[in-house]
Scaffold this active site. Structure first.
Site, mmCIF file in Angstrom:
data_model
loop_
_atom_site.group_PDB
_atom_site.id
_atom_site.type_symbol
_atom_site.label_atom_id
_atom_site.label_comp_id
_atom_site.label_asym_id
_atom_site.label_seq_id
_atom_site.Cartn_x
_atom_site.Cartn_y
_atom_site.Cartn_z
ATOM 1 N N HIS A 1 -24.196 21.614 -3.519
ATOM 2 C CA HIS A 1 -24.338 22.792 -4.363
ATOM 3 C C HIS A 1 -23.161 22.869 -5.326
ATOM 4 O O HIS A 1 -22.144 22.190 -5.146
ATOM 5 C CB HIS A 1 -24.415 24.048 -3.502
ATOM 6 C CG HIS A 1 -25.461 23.971 -2.425
ATOM 7 N ND1 HIS A 1 -26.749 24.423 -2.594
ATOM 8 C CD2 HIS A 1 -25.397 23.479 -1.149
ATOM 9 C CE1 HIS A 1 -27.441 24.220 -1.482
ATOM 10 N NE2 HIS A 1 -26.641 23.653 -0.600
ATOM 11 N N TYR B 1 12.558 -9.584 -2.909
ATOM 12 C CA TYR B 1 12.554 -8.468 -1.967
ATOM 13 C C TYR B 1 12.562 -8.942 -0.519
ATOM 14 O O TYR B 1 13.217 -8.335 0.341
ATOM 15 C CB TYR B 1 11.336 -7.577 -2.222
ATOM 16 C CG TYR B 1 11.580 -6.476 -3.221
ATOM 17 C CD1 TYR B 1 12.414 -5.404 -2.926
ATOM 18 C CD2 TYR B 1 10.969 -6.504 -4.471
ATOM 19 C CE1 TYR B 1 12.630 -4.386 -3.842
ATOM 20 C CE2 TYR B 1 11.185 -5.486 -5.398
ATOM 21 C CZ TYR B 1 12.015 -4.430 -5.077
ATOM 22 O OH TYR B 1 12.244 -3.431 -5.981
ATOM 23 N N ASN C 1 -32.434 29.071 -9.511
ATOM 24 C CA ASN C 1 -31.757 28.642 -10.726
ATOM 25 C C ASN C 1 -32.526 29.087 -11.964
ATOM 26 O O ASN C 1 -31.928 29.533 -12.959
ATOM 27 C CB ASN C 1 -31.624 27.115 -10.748
ATOM 28 C CG ASN C 1 -30.687 26.586 -9.684
ATOM 29 O OD1 ASN C 1 -30.912 25.516 -9.119
ATOM 30 N ND2 ASN C 1 -29.619 27.323 -9.390
ATOM 31 N N GLY D 1 0.791 -1.228 0.000
ATOM 32 C CA GLY D 1 0.000 0.000 0.000
ATOM 33 C C GLY D 1 0.818 1.269 0.000
ATOM 34 O O GLY D 1 0.272 2.337 0.316
ATOM 35 N N ARG E 1 -33.269 23.366 -0.364
ATOM 36 C CA ARG E 1 -33.306 22.698 -1.661
ATOM 37 C C ARG E 1 -32.585 21.358 -1.657
ATOM 38 O O ARG E 1 -32.945 20.460 -2.423
ATOM 39 C CB ARG E 1 -32.760 23.616 -2.748
ATOM 40 C CG ARG E 1 -31.381 24.233 -2.492
ATOM 41 C CD ARG E 1 -31.107 25.298 -3.545
ATOM 42 N NE ARG E 1 -29.794 25.923 -3.457
ATOM 43 C CZ ARG E 1 -29.508 26.964 -2.692
ATOM 44 N NH1 ARG E 1 -30.450 27.467 -1.906
ATOM 45 N NH2 ARG E 1 -28.301 27.497 -2.698
ATOM 46 N N VAL F 1 -19.584 23.944 -3.921
ATOM 47 C CA VAL F 1 -19.113 22.961 -2.948
ATOM 48 C C VAL F 1 -18.733 21.656 -3.645
ATOM 49 O O VAL F 1 -17.682 21.057 -3.359
ATOM 50 C CB VAL F 1 -20.189 22.730 -1.869
ATOM 51 C CG1 VAL F 1 -19.792 21.573 -0.960
ATOM 52 C CG2 VAL F 1 -20.399 23.994 -1.049
ATOM 53 N N GLU G 1 -23.862 26.121 0.502
ATOM 54 C CA GLU G 1 -23.336 26.779 -0.683
ATOM 55 C C GLU G 1 -22.482 27.989 -0.301
ATOM 56 O O GLU G 1 -22.588 28.538 0.805
ATOM 57 C CB GLU G 1 -24.501 27.213 -1.587
ATOM 58 C CG GLU G 1 -24.121 27.960 -2.855
ATOM 59 C CD GLU G 1 -23.228 27.161 -3.810
ATOM 60 O OE1 GLU G 1 -22.142 26.722 -3.376
ATOM 61 O OE2 GLU G 1 -23.598 27.017 -4.989
ATOM 62 N N ARG H 1 -25.967 17.639 -7.392
ATOM 63 C CA ARG H 1 -26.514 18.919 -6.950
ATOM 64 C C ARG H 1 -27.990 18.734 -6.616
ATOM 65 O O ARG H 1 -28.635 17.754 -7.021
ATOM 66 C CB ARG H 1 -26.363 19.964 -8.047
ATOM 67 C CG ARG H 1 -24.921 20.400 -8.298
ATOM 68 C CD ARG H 1 -24.840 21.354 -9.480
ATOM 69 N NE ARG H 1 -25.557 22.603 -9.214
ATOM 70 C CZ ARG H 1 -25.681 23.585 -10.106
ATOM 71 N NH1 ARG H 1 -25.177 23.435 -11.333
ATOM 72 N NH2 ARG H 1 -26.331 24.690 -9.794
ATOM 73 N N HIS H 2 -28.503 19.660 -5.854
ATOM 74 C CA HIS H 2 -29.939 19.662 -5.590
ATOM 75 C C HIS H 2 -30.703 19.769 -6.901
ATOM 76 O O HIS H 2 -30.144 20.154 -7.955
ATOM 77 C CB HIS H 2 -30.290 20.850 -4.688
ATOM 78 C CG HIS H 2 -29.803 22.150 -5.237
ATOM 79 N ND1 HIS H 2 -30.441 22.818 -6.269
ATOM 80 C CD2 HIS H 2 -28.710 22.893 -4.919
ATOM 81 C CE1 HIS H 2 -29.784 23.923 -6.550
ATOM 82 N NE2 HIS H 2 -28.723 23.996 -5.753
#
Length: 574
Positions: free
Chosen positions: A480, A287, A351, A140, A395, A483, A415, A344-345
């Protein structure tokens, strides 16, 4: 009369002055006798040096090194150095040799302290940091390196990963077989040493250019390799260095790491599955024969040991602000596969009207999207448990209302706060605040609305959310535009200046699936009409630009809410 009245005061002054002179003379006499007594012994010691045998001289020096006498003489020498006038009074003839030896010792001591102080100042908290990964393949290391790099870059520490395997591939036209990793293969060992050296040199150049952190992703399995790196970094370059050893005893995690190497490593693209499995197995055996785990009793280095991708983290001689933050991140890291959903909403009334910010409700088409989103996510949730994260605004909560899964409202997902421009259209912003509008177009990432926020502010408040989300699986984030741009940019390792212009359309599910340290992105567009809110950066960002130039990239929108907004486009035409 004035003269007579002043005479008694003059007599008292003369009397006190005589007393002061006598006391001062007595002190000088006592100090002189004390130092002359000490200097007599110095005369005896120094007078016999020329005639004593080497053994006798050694005995004399041994006697002079007794703790009490050394402390006493050093105290006198320091006192004399501070008072040159007294030194001329109390220094006895013949004591110059002993005094010179003590001065030389004091100078050597101060020089050593000065060099230590200089070393401490050079490797300070603000010095660049080289992180060196240690461990066998399939433990990892690469995943840890790139996840840590993404985390540090997001937190303002310019970080880059230097993968030793990539440097090796540049020196080999085509990977042959596991034989290059044998300890007795001189040609293969030389190639690997040269590749590691080039990676380290590029990492050093990266740090010299003013960057904060470089991560050297290699095996570094021998103590000699780690000692050379530690000495070079601390002694020659003046950089801080931290070794991180990756250990994996979890068989399930180890098998998953091996499968990812077989699927995604460039070394095995031209091999069949059976050949790749056999080659990787023999490579691991080579290894393991050479591997020397970090031992705190044998190595004087600063290191952390990460077991099973963050299940257990131990540290030894780790200090520093950056290093402490790295330990905190490693302790919360998990290596499990992830599937994350972002959306998104649904389309909101703001909008439709082209207004920014606010706490508007969903439009009729936004409500349709909420139904469609719930159907899609609920179908997935029937097979695996899901969790929904929303902002605190109406929203997003309305959009996630019908999803049958636990929901959590997170304030950090709200937002971007537009300050004095909340609820305005771009046209209104240009009319009222043309200078602010131009400044925002010039540097959208760092521009902060008056009494509001910038994209940088969003990144800052999203840090704990992103750290928590890295350890989650099957989470739906309803957020939003600004974001989600930042969140997707984090997982996709996008450049910061690209964040404000990433395309995150309405009524679209963004699915991220992890593989190793990377994420595969899938855009799922649901068939619900909506407006386009994406605005590209205009070419003319001057403060003196015209209104037409300022609004050239503003997306189209309605002036008022139409009554037939719930209909699809065909029905609206009828």
């Amino acid at each position: 009369m004035a003269l007579l009245s002043a005479q008694p005061h003059s007599d008292w002054y003369t009397y006190f002055w005589l007393i002061y002179c006598k006391i001062y003379s007595a002190i000088i006499w006592l100090v002189g006798n004390h130092c002359r007594g000490a200097d007599k012994s110095r005369v005896v010691i120094t007078a016999g040096v020329g005639s004593q045998s080497p053994s006798g001289l050694h005995r004399v020096r041994t006697r002079r090194r007794k703790p009490q006498q050394q402390h006493r003489v050093r105290h006198i020498v320091v006192a004399l150095a501070r008072r040159p006038s007294l030194r001329r009074i109390v220094m006895a003839p013949g004591a110059s040799t002993a005094h010179a030896m003590m001065e030389d010792k004091e100078k050597a001591l101060h020089g050593a302290l000065a060099s230590v102080s200089l070393r401490t100042r050079r490797i300070s908290q603000f010095a660049p940091l080289l992180i060196v990964l240690v461990g066998l393949p399939a433990r990892g290391k690469s995943q840890l390196a790139h996840r840590l790099s993404r985390h540090l870059n997001w937190n303002g520490e310019s970080t880059k990963v230097f993968d030793c395997s990539e440097y090796r591939r540049r020196r080999m036209a085509l990977y042959g077989s596991h034989d290059i990793f044998r300890a007795d293969n001189a040609q293969g060992s030389a190639i690997r040493r040269q590749s590691a050296s080039e990676a380290v040199q590029d990492a050093v150049l990266w740090l010299k250019d003013g960057n904060s952190v470089a991560i050297f992703d290699g095996t570094n399995i021998t103590r000699e390799q780690r000692r050379e790196l530690n000495d070079y970094c601390l002694g020659e370059m003046g950089f801080r260095i931290l070794f991180i050893e990756c250990v994996c005893e979890d068989q399930e995690l180890l098998e998953r790491n091996i499968i990812e190497i077989l699927h995604y490593s460039a070394d095995y693209k031209a091999m069949s599955e059976e050949e790749a499995v056999d080659d990787l197995r023999k490579k691991l055996e080579h290894y393991m024969r050479q591997y020397e785990p970090i031992d705190a009793n044998l190595e004087n280095i600063s290191f952390a040991r990460v077991e099973n991708m963050g299940e257990t983290v131990t540290a030894h001689k780790v200090a520093g602000q950056k290093e402490s933050g790295i330990l905190g991140y490693l302790s919360g890291m998990r290596g499990m596969p992830q599937t994350l959903y972002f959306t998104r909403h649904g389309e909101s009334e703001y909008n439709v009207l082209g207004r920014i910010g606010g706490d508007a409700q969903l439009s009729p088409r936004g409500q349709q999207y909420a139904h469609a989103l719930a159907e899609h996510i609920n179908a997935v949730a029937n097979h695996e448990p899901m969790t929904v994260w929303t902002s605190e605004l109406r929203r997003t909560k309305q959009t996630a209302a019908e999803i049958r899964a636990p929901k959590r409202a997170v304030r950090a997902l709200n937002e971007l706060d537009a300050g004095i421009c909340e609820g305005l259209t771009y046209e209104e912003m240009q009319e009222r605040f043309p200078q602010e509008f131009a400044w925002r177009d010039q540097d959208k990432l760092r521009y902060r609305y008056p009494w509001g926020e910038s994209y940088i502010d969003i990144m800052t408040r999203l840090r704990p959310v992103l750290t928590a989300l890295e350890d989650e699986h099957n989470v739906v984030v309803v957020g939003h535009q600004a974001v989600l741009r930042c969140m997707l940019g984090y997982f996709l390792d996008a450049k910061l200046d690209e964040l404000p212009y990433m395309t995150v359309p309405l009524h679209t599910i963004v699915k991220l699936t992890s593989y190793g340290y990377k994420y595969k992105i899938e855009m799922i567009k649901l068939p619900i009409d909506c407006v386009d809110t994406h605005r590209k950066q205009p070419k003319n960002c001057s403060i003196s630009r015209t209104t037409a130039d300022a609004l050239v990239t503003v997306p189209s929108h309605y002036d008022t809410l139409p009554s037939n907004l719930w209909q699809n486009s065909a029905e609206a035409q009828l």
